[in-house]
Design a protein around this motif. Structure first.
Motif, PDB file in Angstrom:
ATOM      1  N   SER A  11      -7.112   9.532  -1.073  1.00 40.17           N
ATOM      2  CA  SER A  11      -6.223   8.602  -1.777  1.00 40.17           C
ATOM      3  C   SER A  11      -5.661   9.216  -3.060  1.00 40.17           C
ATOM      4  O   SER A  11      -4.647   8.745  -3.572  1.00 40.17           O
ATOM      5  N   ASP A  12      -6.286  10.275  -3.577  1.00 39.77           N
ATOM      6  CA  ASP A  12      -5.740  10.949  -4.763  1.00 39.77           C
ATOM      7  C   ASP A  12      -4.371  11.545  -4.492  1.00 39.77           C
ATOM      8  O   ASP A  12      -3.553  11.685  -5.400  1.00 39.77           O
ATOM      9  N   VAL A  13      -4.167  11.969  -3.250  1.00 41.24           N
ATOM     10  CA  VAL A  13      -2.914  12.653  -2.942  1.00 41.24           C
ATOM     11  C   VAL A  13      -2.071  11.833  -1.969  1.00 41.24           C
ATOM     12  O   VAL A  13      -1.195  12.356  -1.285  1.00 41.24           O
ATOM     13  N   GLY A  14      -2.341  10.532  -1.916  1.00 39.51           N
ATOM     14  CA  GLY A  14      -1.505   9.643  -1.129  1.00 39.51           C
ATOM     15  C   GLY A  14      -1.671   9.776   0.367  1.00 39.51           C
ATOM     16  O   GLY A  14      -0.713   9.602   1.109  1.00 39.51           O
ATOM     17  N   THR A  15      -2.876  10.110   0.810  1.00 39.84           N
ATOM     18  CA  THR A  15      -3.123  10.168   2.256  1.00 39.84           C
ATOM     19  C   THR A  15      -4.268   9.220   2.589  1.00 39.84           C
ATOM     20  O   THR A  15      -4.908   8.672   1.696  1.00 39.84           O
ATOM     21  N   MET A  48       0.832  -1.201   0.000  1.00 38.86           N
ATOM     22  CA  MET A  48       0.000   0.000   0.000  1.00 38.86           C
ATOM     23  C   MET A  48       0.866   1.250   0.000  1.00 38.86           C
ATOM     24  O   MET A  48       0.485   2.282  -0.555  1.00 38.86           O
ATOM     25  N   LYS A  89      -1.896  19.240   1.572  1.00 36.06           N
ATOM     26  CA  LYS A  89      -2.423  18.797   0.280  1.00 36.06           C
ATOM     27  C   LYS A  89      -3.802  19.383   0.024  1.00 36.06           C
ATOM     28  O   LYS A  89      -4.302  19.355  -1.088  1.00 36.06           O
ATOM     29  N   LYS A 126       0.665  19.170 -12.092  1.00 31.75           N
ATOM     30  CA  LYS A 126       0.160  18.392 -10.960  1.00 31.75           C
ATOM     31  C   LYS A 126      -0.170  19.360  -9.832  1.00 31.75           C
ATOM     32  O   LYS A 126       0.688  20.141  -9.402  1.00 31.75           O
ATOM     33  N   ASN A 132       0.831   3.919  -3.082  1.00 32.95           N
ATOM     34  CA  ASN A 132       0.387   5.268  -2.718  1.00 32.95           C
ATOM     35  C   ASN A 132       0.566   6.226  -3.903  1.00 32.95           C
ATOM     36  O   ASN A 132       1.508   6.107  -4.674  1.00 32.95           O
ATOM     37  N   SER A 133      -0.361   7.170  -4.038  1.00 33.27           N
ATOM     38  CA  SER A 133      -0.295   8.095  -5.183  1.00 33.27           C
ATOM     39  C   SER A 133       1.065   8.756  -5.326  1.00 33.27           C
ATOM     40  O   SER A 133       1.511   9.047  -6.424  1.00 33.27           O
ATOM     41  N   ASN A 134       1.719   9.016  -4.187  1.00 35.98           N
ATOM     42  CA  ASN A 134       3.055   9.601  -4.241  1.00 35.98           C
ATOM     43  C   ASN A 134       4.113   8.559  -3.909  1.00 35.98           C
ATOM     44  O   ASN A 134       5.187   8.883  -3.449  1.00 35.98           O
TER      45      ASN A 134
END
Lengths: 302, 481
Positions: free
Chosen positions: B310-314, A134, B325, B249, A138-140
């Motif tokens: 989840s779009d920004v990895g959180t 995961m 973010k 981005k 992750n997106s980043n």
């Protein structure tokens, strides 16, 4: 009566059998209580509407649970997801396992080191693996950074229904292939060297040797690997559970049959229906295994 | 562990304090950082899985601790026996089992303090606190079925209707005394735990949702005050959506959206829509409710000024705000201690949720203490509940600022309505929608969340998605009954 028993007792075979069963009693009792009885109970209960919380009651509903399965859209989505998953994962992991085994069976440097490294994913807990992945997804995370570095498109691996299941596929292939690799590796070492020598004398090249000596020899192992892989993929639960926090989302894209059974059994407390679904899953697995057995047997005849 | 303890108590000679009480207690101290925000059903995968690991590690630790404790006990028995006061040991204390989840390490510390105080006041009662962090309701339901449920436990308002209907909870009306002063409780929160005229739970605390915003981002964008209406909010979101390094981005989104039913019911209601009809079937796909939800979808799809965690990895909204973010999120009170601990340098403020269609709206979440109907120590259990929800107990509990007290007198006394950070939450209570809608809400929620995300991502139109979610939910409700 007494005479009969005495006569029976005098027979060596009876005595042997009795001793045998006596020795097996502990196992039979344990398996009976913890395996056979629950299975029978599950089959029976799948014809009931069960209420467990509060005042326990059972209500005979006949085939209603099974009729409900046919009309339940989510069952079909789960089935489709699971089949999609199995169709991609089982062949890929089997071929990958074979390729890795062949590689490690050849005379390369640091063979043992590679064996350990390749086998590590198989001994790691799947919950831990999922968590690590995961982070990678992750997106980043690592994967997207690599993709964007290579100027490839990046995805929201955890949130996008179109790729969420593929993410789980990649992870599962990576973690299961090594286990089957070890099985292949053991089987490869069983193949007598003389066969290869004879093939060489007959003028076979490497590819022909692989095709006509190695593969036929590995057939029983391949059957085992495919069946086990099939059962494993149909029982996919923990990865999609952790991925979707138990919801099977986004948009049902990670909903698998076992996850659906879990939701009905523990979230909705609908035990009867959940058990009916379990029976259906068992049936699907049995049919799939029988079909594979037929396929493999036919090939071994010629 | 409980079993071992009981075993020890039973089998120890009189006059021996079961030392497992001391040693075993430590085994429960799980690793910190396993935040769990059940209130909103907001526990996204990351949070959950954190618990997964914690639990696995915890279990290993637990086993080790039990082993150590057993060994330690063995050697200590002989040492302690002669010293122990024999009078005290004649009547072994009642063991009261109590379960809850833990959303914050401080919460556990505070609760343990309260329990200790209760035990000193009531030496005949020994409270055994068990934290269940992962899939709390599944565990509780399973334990209720297996007759091993705790005597007193937390119950989320969202799950209450099911348990009340199935009659596994003890009605509390007969235990009530005048000095307990039930009328002091916020009536709407109390009503959420009533079924067929009986009261089954006492709400321990509550939280509403409010707008959290990053004051630095606001200043940088030239905004002087938080948006009051949804139009202002949408405009502000656009201004706050920034791509700093112009790489295409977006680095900071205006708003971090939570596409979950628990956070969207007030949007459904904003234009007169409803979640359920009078028969308990879902009706959220009506044109009026779509009007509210359309605002959320449009902001995400057309304005592109909102992002999902989840779009920004959180993993959840507050993390988006904390990491910069998103400039605004709508979250509960639980985010305040989270920001203070995890992002101490974050400059943030709160405001009431912007009005939609000129009507104020927000969600309210609450959790109650309930008593197991099959408890064998009901009087002791009531004493404990009354202590925790009594005026002084609640005050001690609510002082930490993790949630608001449900007693109006305590709320007034602690002055949360005058604290600028907390006031929006207190004000929201008067118009909030409580996160509860009959026993079928879990089914409705699953289907809504599943399809709403799909509409948000543009896979299908909102109307189609909601129609599909509503039909599936209603069919499941129909078939399950």
């Amino acid at each position: 009566m007494n005479l009969l028993i005495q006569r029976l007792w005098r027979k060596q075979a009876t005595r042997d059998a009795l001793a045998g069963y006596l020795f097996m009693t502990p196992t039979l009792v344990v398996a009976g209580i913890f395996l056979v009885l629950p299975v029978i109970y599950a089959v029976v209960l799948s014809f009931y509407k069960v209420r467990l919380l509060g005042d326990v009651n059972y209500q005979w509903v006949g085939l209603k649970n099974f009729v409900r399965i046919v009309n339940d859209e989510r069952v079909w989505i789960a089935l489709k997801n699971t089949v999609d998953y199995a169709v991609i994962v089982v062949p890929t992991q089997t071929i990958l396992a074979l390729a890795l085994a062949l590689l490690l069976n050849s005379q390369i440097r640091g063979k043992n080191g590679f064996r350990v490294v390749f086998f590590l994913p198989a001994v790691t807990s799947s919950a831990v693996l999922t968590l690590i992945f995961m982070w990678i997804y992750n997106s980043n995370g690592l994967l997207n950074s690599m993709l964007s570095f290579l100027k490839l498109p990046t995805y929201n691996w955890l949130g996008d229904p179109a790729v969420a299941l593929k993410g789980i596929m990649i992870m599962n292939i990576w973690s299961t292939a090594p286990l089957f690799m070890v099985i292949y590796l053991a089987a490869l070492q069983e193949i007598p060297e003389s066969l290869y020598e004879a093939a060489t004398l007959d003028g076979a090249n490497r590819w022909e040797k692989f095709l006509h000596v190695t593969l036929p020899f590995l057939k029983p192992v391949t059957f085992f690997v495919v069946v086990m892989g099939m059962i494993g993929t149909f029982q996919l639960f923990d990865q999609s559970y952790i991925f979707s926090a138990g919801s099977g989302g986004p948009n049902n894209s990670t909903l698998t049959i076992v996850l659906l059974i879990y939701q009905y059994a523990f979230k909705n407390l609908d035990m009867g229906y959940a058990l009916a679904l379990t029976l259906v899953l068992a049936m699907v697995l049995m049919v799939a295994t029988l079909v594979q057995r037929r396929l493999f047997r036919e090939e071994s005849l010629d | 562990m409980w079993e071992i303890r009981r075993f020890l108590r039973k089998n120890l000679p009189p006059g021996v304090v079961p030392c497992s009480q001391v040693q075993l207690g430590n085994a429960h101290q799980e690793a910190p950082g396993s935040y769990r925000f059940r209130e909103a059903g907001a526990s996204r995968s990351g949070l959950q899985s954190g618990n997964f690991v914690t639990r696995t590690i915890g279990f290993g630790l637990l086993t080790a601790m039990v082993a150590i404790a057993l060994v330690a006990c063995h050697s200590e028995q002989t040492a302690i026996a002669p010293i122990t006061d024999s009078a005290q040991a004649k009547e072994p204390p009642i063991t009261l089992r109590f379960s809850g989840w833990q959303s914050n390490p401080n919460e556990k510390k505070l609760l343990e303090q309260l329990i200790k105080e209760f035990e000193t006041q009531n030496p005949s009662i020994d409270v055994k606190y068990e934290v269940i962090n992962s899939e709390y309701m599944d565990v509780i339901k399973t334990r209720l079925i297996g007759d091993v449920a705790p005597d007193v436990f937390y119950l989320d308002v969202f799950e209450a209707p099911l348990l009340m209907k199935y009659g596994v909870l003890e009605p509390l009306d007969s235990y009530m005394t005048p000095e307990f002063n039930l009328a002091d409780f916020e009536p709407s929160l109390l009503n959420a735990f009533k079924y067929n005229g009986k009261l089954y739970g006492l709400p321990k605390d509550f939280s509403t949702l409010a707008l959290f915003y990053n004051t630095d981002s606001f200043a940088a964008a030239g905004l002087t005050q938080p948006p009051k209406t949804w139009d202002e909010f949408l405009t502000a979101s656009k201004v706050l959506t920034i791509d700093q390094n112009k790489d295409g981005k977006i680095d900071q989104y205006g708003f971090g959206v939570a596409p979950e039913l628990a956070r969207q019911v007030f949007m459904i209601k904003a234009f007169g829509g409803e979640l359920l009809d009078s028969n308990g079937y879902a009706v959220f796909a009506s044109p009026n409710s779509l009007k509210g939800l359309e605002l959320v979808i449009d902001q995400y799809r057309r304005d592109r000024s909102a992002a999902q965690p989840s779009d920004v990895g959180t993993t959840w909204g507050s993390e988006m705000l904390g990491q910069g973010k998103a400039a605004m999120v709508i979250e509960g009170l639980w985010a305040i201690p989270y920001f203070k601990e995890t992002f101490p340098n974050l400059a943030f403020a709160t405001a009431e949720v912007p009005t939609v269609n000129d009507k104020p709206g927000t969600m309210a979440f609450t959790v109650a203490y309930v008593m197991n109907r099959k408890s064998t120590h009901k009087q002791a259990a009531w004493k404990f509940i009354a202590y925790l929800t009594g005026k002084s107990g609640m005050k001690a509990w609510a002082k930490q600022g993790l949630a608001l007290p449900t007693r109006q007198s305590v709320l007034a006394e602690l002055g949360y309505d005058r604290d600028p950070l907390y006031a929006p939450f207190v004000n929201g209570a008067s118009y909030a929608t409580i996160w509860q809608a009959g026993e079928n809400l879990p089914t409705i929620r699953t289907n809504f969340n599943n399809q709403f995300v799909s509409a948000l991502l543009g896979e299908q139109s909102l109307a189609d998605a909601m129609k599909k979610a509503q039909d599936t939910a209603n069919r499941e409700i129909y078939l399950a009954n």
